[in-house]
Design a protein around this motif. Structure first.
Motif, PDB file in Angstrom:
ATOM      1  N   ASP A 215       6.723   3.394   6.826  1.00  0.00           N
ATOM      2  CA  ASP A 215       7.758   3.321   5.800  1.00  0.00           C
ATOM      3  C   ASP A 215       7.355   2.246   4.790  1.00  0.00           C
ATOM      4  OD1 ASP A 215      10.002   2.987   4.257  1.00  0.00           O
ATOM      5  OD2 ASP A 215      11.416   2.918   5.928  1.00  0.00           O
ATOM      6  N   SER A 216       6.881   2.679   3.633  1.00  0.00           N
ATOM      7  CA  SER A 216       6.454   1.754   2.595  1.00  0.00           C
ATOM      8  C   SER A 216       7.470   1.625   1.478  1.00  0.00           C
ATOM      9  CB  SER A 216       5.113   2.214   2.004  1.00  0.00           C
ATOM     10  OG  SER A 216       4.112   2.210   2.988  1.00  0.00           O
ATOM     11  N   GLY A 217       8.629   2.231   1.634  1.00  0.00           N
ATOM     12  CA  GLY A 217       9.651   2.164   0.599  1.00  0.00           C
ATOM     13  C   GLY A 217       9.347   3.110  -0.543  1.00  0.00           C
ATOM     14  N   GLU A 218      10.085   2.970  -1.611  1.00  0.00           N
ATOM     15  CA  GLU A 218       9.972   3.890  -2.741  1.00  0.00           C
ATOM     16  C   GLU A 218       9.102   3.365  -3.869  1.00  0.00           C
ATOM     17  OE1 GLU A 218      13.855   4.811  -4.022  1.00  0.00           O
ATOM     18  OE2 GLU A 218      14.522   5.645  -2.109  1.00  0.00           O
ATOM     19  N   LEU A 219       8.671   2.107  -3.793  1.00  0.00           N
ATOM     20  CA  LEU A 219       7.979   1.515  -4.931  1.00  0.00           C
ATOM     21  C   LEU A 219       6.486   1.357  -4.712  1.00  0.00           C
ATOM     22  CD1 LEU A 219      10.565  -1.296  -5.768  1.00  0.00           C
ATOM     23  CD2 LEU A 219      10.419   1.012  -6.702  1.00  0.00           C
ATOM     24  N   VAL A 220       5.997   1.742  -3.530  1.00  0.00           N
ATOM     25  CA  VAL A 220       4.591   1.551  -3.208  1.00  0.00           C
ATOM     26  C   VAL A 220       3.805   2.790  -3.597  1.00  0.00           C
ATOM     27  CG1 VAL A 220       2.938   1.087  -1.380  1.00  0.00           C
ATOM     28  CG2 VAL A 220       5.171  -0.015  -1.336  1.00  0.00           C
ATOM     29  N   ARG A 221       2.681   2.598  -4.263  1.00  0.00           N
ATOM     30  CA  ARG A 221       1.863   3.721  -4.713  1.00  0.00           C
ATOM     31  C   ARG A 221       0.561   3.797  -3.921  1.00  0.00           C
ATOM     32  NH1 ARG A 221       1.250   1.918 -10.739  1.00  0.00           N
ATOM     33  NH2 ARG A 221       0.962  -0.024  -9.592  1.00  0.00           N
ATOM     34  N   GLY A 222      -0.123   4.917  -4.066  1.00  0.00           N
ATOM     35  CA  GLY A 222      -1.475   5.042  -3.517  1.00  0.00           C
ATOM     36  C   GLY A 222      -1.501   5.291  -2.030  1.00  0.00           C
ATOM     37  N   ALA A 223      -2.541   4.760  -1.363  1.00  0.00           N
ATOM     38  CA  ALA A 223      -2.791   5.078   0.036  1.00  0.00           C
ATOM     39  C   ALA A 223      -1.713   4.558   0.972  1.00  0.00           C
ATOM     40  CB  ALA A 223      -4.150   4.506   0.467  1.00  0.00           C
ATOM     41  N   ALA A 224      -0.927   3.592   0.522  1.00  0.00           N
ATOM     42  CA  ALA A 224       0.078   2.985   1.388  1.00  0.00           C
ATOM     43  C   ALA A 224       1.416   3.712   1.342  1.00  0.00           C
ATOM     44  CB  ALA A 224       0.280   1.518   1.003  1.00  0.00           C
ATOM     45  N   VAL A 225       1.462   4.884   0.719  1.00  0.00           N
ATOM     46  CA  VAL A 225       2.721   5.595   0.590  1.00  0.00           C
ATOM     47  C   VAL A 225       3.270   5.954   1.969  1.00  0.00           C
ATOM     48  CG1 VAL A 225       1.711   7.913   0.503  1.00  0.00           C
ATOM     49  CG2 VAL A 225       3.865   7.440  -0.695  1.00  0.00           C
ATOM     50  N   SER A 226       4.597   6.046   2.063  1.00  0.00           N
ATOM     51  CA  SER A 226       5.220   6.397   3.330  1.00  0.00           C
ATOM     52  C   SER A 226       4.653   7.711   3.855  1.00  0.00           C
ATOM     53  CB  SER A 226       6.735   6.507   3.154  1.00  0.00           C
ATOM     54  OG  SER A 226       7.288   5.277   2.757  1.00  0.00           O
TER      55      SER A 226
END
Length: 306
Positions: A215-226
């Protein structure tokens, strides 16, 4: 001491239990605090002489506040969410963190009462009324006669709610490794394999049907996406992709079990809880949402990385 001061003091005696109820209901430390505060406000608007059992009254009111929040969540899940429609599938509850050295024999009873992230994830997928009936009755021994008015059903129907929830919980949460020492051995080996890029060693530590929920939240982009990743091979590949983070990882207690935090330079970037069965990891729960990590209570954050 005035009557209001005495009432405030009595409320504080119950605060810990109320927060425990709300956390199990909501899986969010911030929302649990809000629910307890709302209970206090409701108490302030109630004549204390009308309350025969303050502890029972506070518990049921907290449960009702949490039920309203859960029903609001359920309604939001039914609304179209565009590209974020699967956000709920990757939700990881707020973790409760303690230093690994924090545990001692005198606190084993407290740790035994901890609720794991795996169970909270299962509770998150119950219907709101089922979750309330299960949490209040099975975890806090609230009688069905007291729960029934909250869910607006009779005691027998309320008992059925808890029974359905209990079956789902038992079916989705296998008996995990209870020994902290053995948990630590598995995670030490997992981190060593990740740091060393040893794919075969990672596979040996992962159950074939392991599930990774990030769960990376809604603001994280790229490879770390949820994401939700299933199967040992796919999870091992993810572990190798993020091997650089393993170098700054530390072991801590996550909801009473051994887990991992990544806090380079003392800044918390991720928390991972795991479920270990028969020496292999069956579930991985990673919270990397920067906003939620910042909101973790200071007293429940791990020591700064060194």
């Amino acid at each position: 001491m005035t009557g209001s001061e005495e009432l405030a003091g009595r409320f504080e005696e119950h605060r810990g239990r109320l927060k425990a109820v709300a956390y199990r209901m909501l899986g969010s430390l911030a929302e649990a605090e809000d629910a307890v505060q709302e209970t206090w406000l409701k108490l302030g608007r109630t004549d204390p002489d009308d309350i025969q059992n303050l502890g029972g009254w506070l518990t049921t009111v907290t449960g009702r506040v949490c039920l309203d929040l859960l029903r609001s969540r359920a309604a939001r899940r039914e609304e179209p969410m565009g590209d974020t429609h699967d956000t709920w599938d990757t939700f990881v509850p707020d973790p409760v963190l303690r230093p690994l050295s924090h545990i001692d024999p005198a606190e084993e009873v407290l740790q035994a009462d901890s609720v794991g992230l795996a169970l909270l994830v299962v509770l998150e997928n119950l219907a709101p009324d089922e979750r309330l009936a299960f949490v209040l009755h099975d975890m806090f021994a609230v009688p069905f006669d007291d729960i029934a008015p909250i869910v607006e059903r009779g005691p027998a129907a309320t008992r059925q709610l808890a029974s359905r929830a209990r079956r789902r919980v038992r079916g989705a949460t296998p008996a995990a490794e209870p020994d902290l020492g053995r948990q630590k051995e598995v995670l030490d080996a997992f981190l060593a394999a990740s740091r060393g890029g040893d794919f075969e060693a990672l596979l040996a530590l992962l159950h074939p049907d392991v599930v990774l929920r990030a769960d990376s939240g809604e603001l994280v982009r790229g490879a770390a996406v949820s994401k939700l990743v299933q199967g040992a091979k796919a999870v091992a590949e993810q572990a190798l992709m993020f091997a650089r983070f393993a170098r700054s990882a530390e072991l801590v207690l996550v909801n009473g079990s051994v887990g991992v935090v990544n806090a380079p330079g003392g800044r918390l970037q991720s928390v991972m809880g795991v479920t270990i069965v028969d020496g292999r990891i069956t579930g991985m729960y990673i919270l990397a949402d920067p906003e939620r990590l910042e909101r973790l209570e200071r007293g429940e954050a791990p020591p700064a990385h060194r």
